[in-house]
Design an enzyme around this catalytic site. Structure first.
Site, mmCIF file in Angstrom:
data_model
loop_
_atom_site.group_PDB
_atom_site.id
_atom_site.type_symbol
_atom_site.label_atom_id
_atom_site.label_comp_id
_atom_site.label_asym_id
_atom_site.label_seq_id
_atom_site.Cartn_x
_atom_site.Cartn_y
_atom_site.Cartn_z
ATOM 1 C CG ASN A 204 -9.218 -47.744 49.646
ATOM 2 O OD1 ASN A 204 -9.581 -46.594 49.394
ATOM 3 N ND2 ASN A 204 -8.106 -47.991 50.310
ATOM 4 C CG HIS A 287 -12.575 -43.942 46.926
ATOM 5 N ND1 HIS A 287 -12.566 -42.886 47.823
ATOM 6 C CD2 HIS A 287 -11.480 -44.691 47.244
ATOM 7 C CE1 HIS A 287 -11.546 -42.999 48.643
ATOM 8 N NE2 HIS A 287 -10.864 -44.086 48.308
ATOM 9 C CG HIS A 297 -3.853 -44.365 45.240
ATOM 10 N ND1 HIS A 297 -3.768 -45.618 45.793
ATOM 11 C CD2 HIS A 297 -3.966 -43.498 46.293
ATOM 12 C CE1 HIS A 297 -3.831 -45.534 47.113
ATOM 13 N NE2 HIS A 297 -3.942 -44.263 47.446
#
Length: 433
Positions: A204, A287, A297
């Protein structure tokens, strides 16, 4: 004091000392880079990557826009028996203009051989080592690197590892729109990245999208060109490569991945070409982790997992490596949220040294599929010993010393009978429209 009382106190203290928790390191400041002016045509930020069978891509930056994109190379220092000419690019980002970014492919090269090379006819005599043609092969693994004091420690530890390639599952420079940070990152990693191939995928922090002004990943794509064209991909954000009996697939967590997407269709084609007799090991990197028991997350990888896990499961992927979560975690073989002997080992290793610090909080109770988890900075080493066995170890950065905190032998699915069992399942998915 009563001797019996003294003895009781000592006995009480001993086990407390023995089971004391590891004291996790605090974040360290972003590195400062002193200004070190070089001639305009001097090659800077040199790094290498695989570029198809027996070929290597050499990338570097010059201030001089007219510097040639040539690489001289050979097997003796200062004596170049071959020369290759490549291509160059540059980009502008608001008030920033990059230098000339050179990409030159050299080869064919011999396996497991040291080559000496020079970029643009200028600068120092650098050297690289090509990967072996067969097992064993060793990968160094570290994601979410950044440019902090812990990053430097991680790189120092990797430098001591006798490895053949570096795998990086996203979040490289943490430039975050400040383009000069891409330049300092390139200088920081050059000692390692110019000597062994660095195979990376985006995170990101590489996106740097400005609506209506800048598309995402322009800086990343310009600076870190991977072998996407060589692997039949139309995007630098997902590709594959093969090395010494291992087929490695690098996927993009931030590009469309549903069943109608270009990435999904490319993945099906790529998997249909995998020959498990030639490459018995199948490894995937992206990722955002799919299996994550850290509170950071949580659930961000669920949509990608729903779309792609059936395909990876049918293809008998042995290991998935991910980043994003700033901590370490290793799973058992797992599929659809359950332990499965024919599933995939998932490893989250987003703890390379980023400036945002560690993700300390975990979901409790620990899921059945989670074997080992710890919020510490560090790196991993994956040694594929032969067609059936690999040794994985995770090395915590403990007061600047690498401490092996987790290790496990992993047996390939090709040797378990799972591949034969799921052959028809894979065939059905690959032929589906």
């Amino acid at each position: 004091m009563d001797p019996k009382l003294i003895l009781m106190v000592c006995l009480f203290l001993i086990p407390v000392t023995a089971i004391a928790d590891y004291v996790r390191p605090q974040p360290r400041k972003t590195l400062r880079f002193s200004w070190n002016p070089k001639p305009p045509n001097y090659p800077q930020q040199v790094h290498i990557s695989l570029a198809g069978d027996r070929h290597m891509r050499v990338t570097w930056v010059t201030v001089d826009k007219y510097s040639p994109s040539i690489v001289e190379y050979g097997t003796s220092p200062g004596r170049y028996s071959s020369i290759a000419k490549g291509e160059s690019t540059s980009y502008s980002y608001l008030f920033y203009s990059s230098g000339k970014i050179h990409h030159t492919v050299i080869g064919p090269l011999e396996h497991n051989t040291i080559y000496f090379y020079r970029c643009g006819g200028q600068g120092p005599d650098l050297q690289l080592k090509t990967p072996p043609a067969q097992f064993p092969v060793t990968f160094a693994v570290a994601g979410d690197l950044g440019q902090t004091g812990w990053t430097k420690t991680t790189l120092d530890h990797i430098d001591r590892c006798n490895y053949d390639l570096h795998l990086l599952p996203g979040d490289l420079s943490y430039a975050d729109y400040l383009q000069h940070r891409w330049d300092t990152f390139g200088e920081l990693v050059q000692p390692l990245a110019s000597a062994r191939p660095w195979m990376v995928t985006e995170g990101n922090h590489e996106e740097e999208n400005i609506p209506l002004l800048k598309d995402g990943f322009e800086s990343y794509n310009s600076r870190w060109k991977m072998p996407f064209e060589e692997s039949g991909s139309s995007s630098n954000l997902y590709y594959s490569f093969e090395v010494a009996g291992v087929h490695v697939i690098m996927l993009g967590s931030y590009v469309d991945y549903d069943e109608q997407s270009d990435q999904y269709r490319w993945l099906k084609v790529d998997l249909s070409k995998v020959d498990r007799k030639k490459t018995p090991w199948l490894i995937v990197l992206f990722h955002v982790p799919w299996y994550n028991s850290n509170k950071a997350h949580q659930g961000e990888g669920d949509d990608m997992m729903m779309a792609m896990e059936p395909l990876l499961y049918a293809a008998n992927v042995d290991i998935v490596l991910a980043g994003h979560v700033h901590a370490y975690e290793r799973t058992k073989r797992v599929n659809t949220g359950r332990v499965d002997p024919c599933g995939t080992v998932h490893i989250t290793i987003g703890d390379g040294g980023n400036r945002e610090g560690l993700a300390h909080r975990y979901v409790n109770p620990q899921p059945e599929w989670s074997v080992f988890r710890e919020a510490s900075f560090g790196h991993g080493e994956l040694k594929i010993v032969n067609s059936t066995h690999a040794f994985w170890s995770w090395h915590r950065n403990d007061d600047d010393e690498p401490v092996r905190s987790d290790q496990v032998w992993i047996t390939s699915l090709i040797s378990s009978g799972c591949v034969a069992e799921k052959k028809n399942e894979l065939r059905k998915i690959l032929v589906a429209p």
